[in-house]
Design a protein around this motif. Structure first.
Motif, PDB file in Angstrom:
ATOM      1  N   GLN A 136       0.843  -1.200   0.000  1.00  0.00           N
ATOM      2  CA  GLN A 136       0.000   0.000   0.000  1.00  0.00           C
ATOM      3  C   GLN A 136       0.871   1.240   0.000  1.00  0.00           C
ATOM      4  O   GLN A 136       1.802   1.355   0.800  1.00  0.00           O
ATOM      5  CB  GLN A 136      -0.906   0.017   1.232  1.00  0.00           C
ATOM      6  CG  GLN A 136      -1.742   1.290   1.387  1.00  0.00           C
ATOM      7  CD  GLN A 136      -2.515   1.309   2.680  1.00  0.00           C
ATOM      8  OE1 GLN A 136      -3.405   0.482   2.882  1.00  0.00           O
ATOM      9  NE2 GLN A 136      -2.177   2.224   3.581  1.00  0.00           N
TER      10      GLN A 136
ATOM     11  N   GLY B 121      -5.456   3.290   1.822  1.00  0.00           N
ATOM     12  CA  GLY B 121      -5.997   1.979   2.141  1.00  0.00           C
ATOM     13  C   GLY B 121      -6.068   1.787   3.643  1.00  0.00           C
ATOM     14  O   GLY B 121      -5.849   2.723   4.426  1.00  0.00           O
TER      15      GLY B 121
ATOM     16  N   GLY C  19       2.402   0.424   3.930  1.00  0.00           N
ATOM     17  CA  GLY C  19       2.430  -1.031   3.986  1.00  0.00           C
ATOM     18  C   GLY C  19       3.454  -1.580   4.965  1.00  0.00           C
ATOM     19  O   GLY C  19       3.937  -0.876   5.851  1.00  0.00           O
TER      20      GLY C  19
ATOM     21  N   TRP D 148      -2.922  -8.151   6.004  1.00  0.00           N
ATOM     22  CA  TRP D 148      -3.267  -8.266   4.576  1.00  0.00           C
ATOM     23  C   TRP D 148      -3.369  -9.757   4.266  1.00  0.00           C
ATOM     24  O   TRP D 148      -2.341 -10.419   4.122  1.00  0.00           O
ATOM     25  CB  TRP D 148      -2.158  -7.595   3.766  1.00  0.00           C
ATOM     26  CG  TRP D 148      -2.466  -7.295   2.331  1.00  0.00           C
ATOM     27  CD1 TRP D 148      -3.430  -6.471   1.837  1.00  0.00           C
ATOM     28  CD2 TRP D 148      -1.747  -7.805   1.192  1.00  0.00           C
ATOM     29  NE1 TRP D 148      -3.358  -6.426   0.455  1.00  0.00           N
ATOM     30  CE2 TRP D 148      -2.337  -7.227   0.045  1.00  0.00           C
ATOM     31  CE3 TRP D 148      -0.663  -8.672   1.041  1.00  0.00           C
ATOM     32  CZ2 TRP D 148      -1.884  -7.513  -1.236  1.00  0.00           C
ATOM     33  CZ3 TRP D 148      -0.204  -8.948  -0.237  1.00  0.00           C
ATOM     34  CH2 TRP D 148      -0.818  -8.376  -1.366  1.00  0.00           C
TER      35      TRP D 148
ATOM     36  N   PHE E 202      -2.701  -4.377  -5.205  1.00  0.00           N
ATOM     37  CA  PHE E 202      -1.757  -3.648  -4.371  1.00  0.00           C
ATOM     38  C   PHE E 202      -1.263  -2.394  -5.088  1.00  0.00           C
ATOM     39  O   PHE E 202      -1.395  -2.261  -6.304  1.00  0.00           O
ATOM     40  CB  PHE E 202      -0.552  -4.523  -3.997  1.00  0.00           C
ATOM     41  CG  PHE E 202       0.322  -4.904  -5.173  1.00  0.00           C
ATOM     42  CD1 PHE E 202       1.391  -4.100  -5.562  1.00  0.00           C
ATOM     43  CD2 PHE E 202       0.079  -6.069  -5.883  1.00  0.00           C
ATOM     44  CE1 PHE E 202       2.191  -4.451  -6.642  1.00  0.00           C
ATOM     45  CE2 PHE E 202       0.868  -6.432  -6.968  1.00  0.00           C
ATOM     46  CZ  PHE E 202       1.926  -5.615  -7.346  1.00  0.00           C
ATOM     47  N   THR E 203      -0.723  -1.480  -4.315  1.00  0.00           N
ATOM     48  CA  THR E 203       0.029  -0.347  -4.848  1.00  0.00           C
ATOM     49  C   THR E 203       1.444  -0.463  -4.302  1.00  0.00           C
ATOM     50  O   THR E 203       1.683  -1.097  -3.274  1.00  0.00           O
ATOM     51  CB  THR E 203      -0.599   0.996  -4.457  1.00  0.00           C
ATOM     52  OG1 THR E 203      -0.834   1.031  -3.041  1.00  0.00           O
ATOM     53  CG2 THR E 203      -1.911   1.212  -5.186  1.00  0.00           C
TER      54      THR E 203
ATOM     55  N   ALA F 228      -4.203   0.547  -9.159  1.00  0.00           N
ATOM     56  CA  ALA F 228      -3.637  -0.583  -8.428  1.00  0.00           C
ATOM     57  C   ALA F 228      -3.317  -1.739  -9.375  1.00  0.00           C
ATOM     58  O   ALA F 228      -3.952  -1.914 -10.418  1.00  0.00           O
ATOM     59  CB  ALA F 228      -4.613  -1.042  -7.354  1.00  0.00           C
TER      60      ALA F 228
END
Length: 275
Positions: A59, A64, A70, A106, A139-140, A253
């Motif tokens: 992320q 998010g 993330g 996640w 995901f990013t 994404a």
């Protein structure tokens, strides 16, 4: 903190910590340090390192429900292999899998791989992500590169003219960069969409070519004096000596079905500025 120093046959070198597979230093052959690393960064488990090249996954920022940027940058990656290529470049490959800790945040099964290659005047960092589970996920990601600069007031970024961007500092969407070059004055936090394969940072007697493959976006970030003062892990005045130019997959994404794989890379090259 456990780290690996890679040295190419020509003397170019880079330092990578197992914590985050974080590139903390890059010195081209016969050159000087090209990455900014804050002297007040927290080098401890669970904390992100301020500077170098943090790996952002799965992320970007607060876009998010996960912790900011993330978990990859604060996870312990495993060194898979290191050595020299046939042309004398030094290279290392790190990998990260799901764990009890990541699944709690996640709930997906994945394998991420970071390949770092250094030689001559260049540093190349490639990120690959594989969906090794049986559930699709999105995901990013970004390579959050902190480039060292002599003085932020004398820096310009080239290659962004006419591009659309999101201004994360003001919250403005669908902006268009109308300048021929981007100078940095105060806080700058922009996500540019559909960037060209090469950007350029110019300062004094040096340019840094910033090449990306697989990443469709680029982030340009400097906190400016006011915001920098609130960042405990950024040394006093540090904002004047760094500029982040990040390769990213952010605006759209990445979607991976079971068994699918994605990869993106950023290449940095330090060269004398054109006169």
């Amino acid at each position: 903190m456990e780290q690996l120093i890679l040295r190419a046959h020509d003397g170019a070198q880079t330092t990578i910590t197992h914590h985050g597979a974080h590139v903390c230093s890059w010195i081209p052959a016969g050159g000087k340090e090209q990455l900014f690393l804050s002297k007040t960064s927290e080098f401890r488990a669970g904390a992100a390192i301020r500077g170098g090249v943090p790996v952002i996954f799965p992320q970007f920022a607060g876009l998010g429900a996960l912790p900011k940027h993330g978990f990859a940058r604060t996870s312990n990656w495993r060194l898979q292999r290191s050595g020299h290529t046939e042309i004398g470049a030094a290279q290392a490959v790190f990998e990260l899998h799901e764990s009890i800790a990541t699944i709690a945040l996640w709930p997906y099964v994945f394998r991420a791989e970071l390949t770092v290659t250094v030689a001559g005047d260049s540093l190349d960092i490639a990120l690959a992500v594989e969906n090794s589970g049986d559930t699709a996920f999105s995901f990013t990601a970004a390579l959050h590169t902190y480039l060292a600069v002599e003085d932020i007031a004398d820096v310009s970024v080239h290659g962004l003219a006419g591009l659309n961007y999101r201004d994360s500092a003001t919250g403005a969407e669908n902006c268009v960069d109308t300048g021929e070059t981007l100078g940095i004055a105060g806080e700058v936090d922009r996500i540019y969409a559909n960037v060209p394969a090469q950007l350029e940072l110019r300062q004094g007697a040096q340019s840094t070519l910033i090449k990306s493959y697989g990443f469709s976006d680029a982030v340009v970030w400097n906190p400016g004096a006011v915001k920098a003062a609130s960042l405990a892990d950024l040394e006093p005045g540090g904002y004047r000596r760094m500029l982040c130019v990040e390769a990213g997959a952010i605006m759209d994404a990445v979607h991976l079905a079971p068994g699918e794989r994605w990869s993106g890379s950023q290449g940095l090259q330090a060269i004398p500025s054109p006169r």
